[in-house]
Design a protein around this motif. Sequence first.
Motif, short mmCIF file in Angstrom:
data_model
loop_
_atom_site.label_atom_id
_atom_site.label_comp_id
_atom_site.label_asym_id
_atom_site.label_seq_id
_atom_site.Cartn_x
_atom_site.Cartn_y
_atom_site.Cartn_z
N LEU A 1 0.84 -1.20 0.00
CA LEU A 1 0.00 0.00 0.00
C LEU A 1 0.87 1.24 0.00
N LEU A 2 0.64 2.10 -0.99
CA LEU A 2 1.39 3.34 -1.14
C LEU A 2 0.41 4.50 -1.29
N ILE A 3 0.63 5.55 -0.53
CA ILE A 3 -0.22 6.74 -0.56
C ILE A 3 0.60 7.91 -1.10
N CYS A 4 0.05 8.60 -2.09
CA CYS A 4 0.72 9.77 -2.65
C CYS A 4 -0.26 10.95 -2.64
N GLU A 5 0.10 11.97 -1.88
CA GLU A 5 -0.78 13.13 -1.73
C GLU A 5 -0.07 14.38 -2.21
N GLY A 6 -0.79 15.28 -2.87
CA GLY A 6 -0.16 16.52 -3.31
C GLY A 6 -0.97 17.23 -4.37
N PRO A 7 -0.47 18.38 -4.83
CA PRO A 7 -1.18 19.18 -5.83
C PRO A 7 -1.31 18.46 -7.17
N PRO A 8 -2.18 18.93 -8.05
CA PRO A 8 -2.28 18.34 -9.39
C PRO A 8 -1.02 18.59 -10.21
N LYS A 9 -0.83 17.78 -11.23
CA LYS A 9 0.29 17.88 -12.16
C LYS A 9 1.64 17.55 -11.54
N THR A 10 1.63 16.79 -10.44
CA THR A 10 2.90 16.38 -9.81
C THR A 10 3.26 14.94 -10.16
N GLY A 11 2.47 14.30 -11.01
CA GLY A 11 2.80 12.95 -11.47
C GLY A 11 2.26 11.83 -10.60
N LYS A 12 1.34 12.14 -9.71
CA LYS A 12 0.82 11.11 -8.81
C LYS A 12 0.20 9.94 -9.58
N THR A 13 -0.68 10.26 -10.52
CA THR A 13 -1.35 9.22 -11.29
C THR A 13 -0.49 8.72 -12.44
N TRP A 14 0.25 9.62 -13.10
CA TRP A 14 1.04 9.23 -14.26
C TRP A 14 2.10 8.20 -13.90
N PHE A 15 2.86 8.44 -12.84
CA PHE A 15 3.90 7.49 -12.45
C PHE A 15 3.30 6.16 -12.02
N ALA A 16 2.14 6.20 -11.34
CA ALA A 16 1.49 4.95 -10.92
C ALA A 16 1.05 4.15 -12.14
N CYS A 17 0.47 4.82 -13.13
CA CYS A 17 0.03 4.12 -14.35
C CYS A 17 1.23 3.59 -15.12
N ALA A 18 2.31 4.37 -15.19
CA ALA A 18 3.52 3.92 -15.90
C ALA A 18 4.09 2.67 -15.25
N MET A 19 4.11 2.63 -13.92
CA MET A 19 4.62 1.45 -13.24
C MET A 19 3.67 0.27 -13.42
N ALA A 20 2.36 0.54 -13.48
CA ALA A 20 1.40 -0.54 -13.71
C ALA A 20 1.62 -1.16 -15.09
N VAL A 21 1.89 -0.33 -16.10
CA VAL A 21 2.17 -0.83 -17.44
C VAL A 21 3.42 -1.70 -17.41
N GLN A 22 4.44 -1.27 -16.69
CA GLN A 22 5.67 -2.05 -16.61
C GLN A 22 5.42 -3.40 -15.94
N GLU A 23 4.66 -3.40 -14.86
CA GLU A 23 4.35 -4.65 -14.16
C GLU A 23 3.52 -5.58 -15.03
N LEU A 24 2.61 -5.00 -15.81
CA LEU A 24 1.78 -5.82 -16.70
C LEU A 24 2.61 -6.45 -17.80
#
Length: 256
Positions: free
Chosen positions: A62-85
């Motif tokens: 479980l990893l929690i990432c909090e912060g303002p928009p445009k800081t890569g919170k969702t983008w980096f998570a999706c990129a890592m999900a693609v790599q894991e897939l």
Amino acid sequence: MSKIYNYLFVYSAFTMFSRYLIPFVKNIGRIGRPIHTVSSISPGGQNQRRYVRYLQNRQLPLLICEGPPKTGKTWFACAMAVQELRSGHIKRIVITHPTTEPTHSRLIFDIFEDFYSGFDIHTMIEYGTIEISPLSHLTGRTLNNSLIISNDMQKSSPEQMYDLTTHLGHNSRMVITGNVKQIGVAPNNGLSDLILRVEKDHQSHRDVRIIKMDTGDIHSNQILSKIGDLYYTKPSKPLQNEHSPFSVFSKKRFRD
């Protein structure tokens, strides 16, 4: 009987056309254009580098990432999900959201189009390899062999947050993102509550990590970082309309 067969043939052709040919035609313009690879992940500041390190840690459920928009919170998570897939460590990417806003799906499509063509994305959604579902649609399910990304969880209640974590199954990991300083967010929201509980007894929650982004982690456009400072940094002098419920600099918002 011949009419029935003709009808079935037309129906099958129409189904194939709508499901596969239309998305393919729409993405002809992308043929020959470069699609990012996961190796293009290049975190900027210290917070993003720590975030990526935690995303790469398969022993962290479980990893929690909090912060303002445009800081890569969702983008980096999706990129890592693609790599894991692609590497076969997971079989499914699940994207969830506490509400049923249609704009959420468009945001996710925009991110995945950095890695796949639109045709590939539609096909993966068709076969359940990528699943985009509101949180309410996950009720009663256990998600195995998945990387679950939960966006905008500042819009959730503590009860919804607890319900979300119960869907974590075998060989699955979860990334929870959000922005607790978003205008109009309830102070007792699910994301703030979870962060408070983990930080209060961090020694008992070593399998949970929290990353807090700030405006210095905004790298998409230089001006966005400066604009973020206007809205997320406590002003040195009181503003004229400080007590207005529409003021982003209200005392309630920035109380210590």
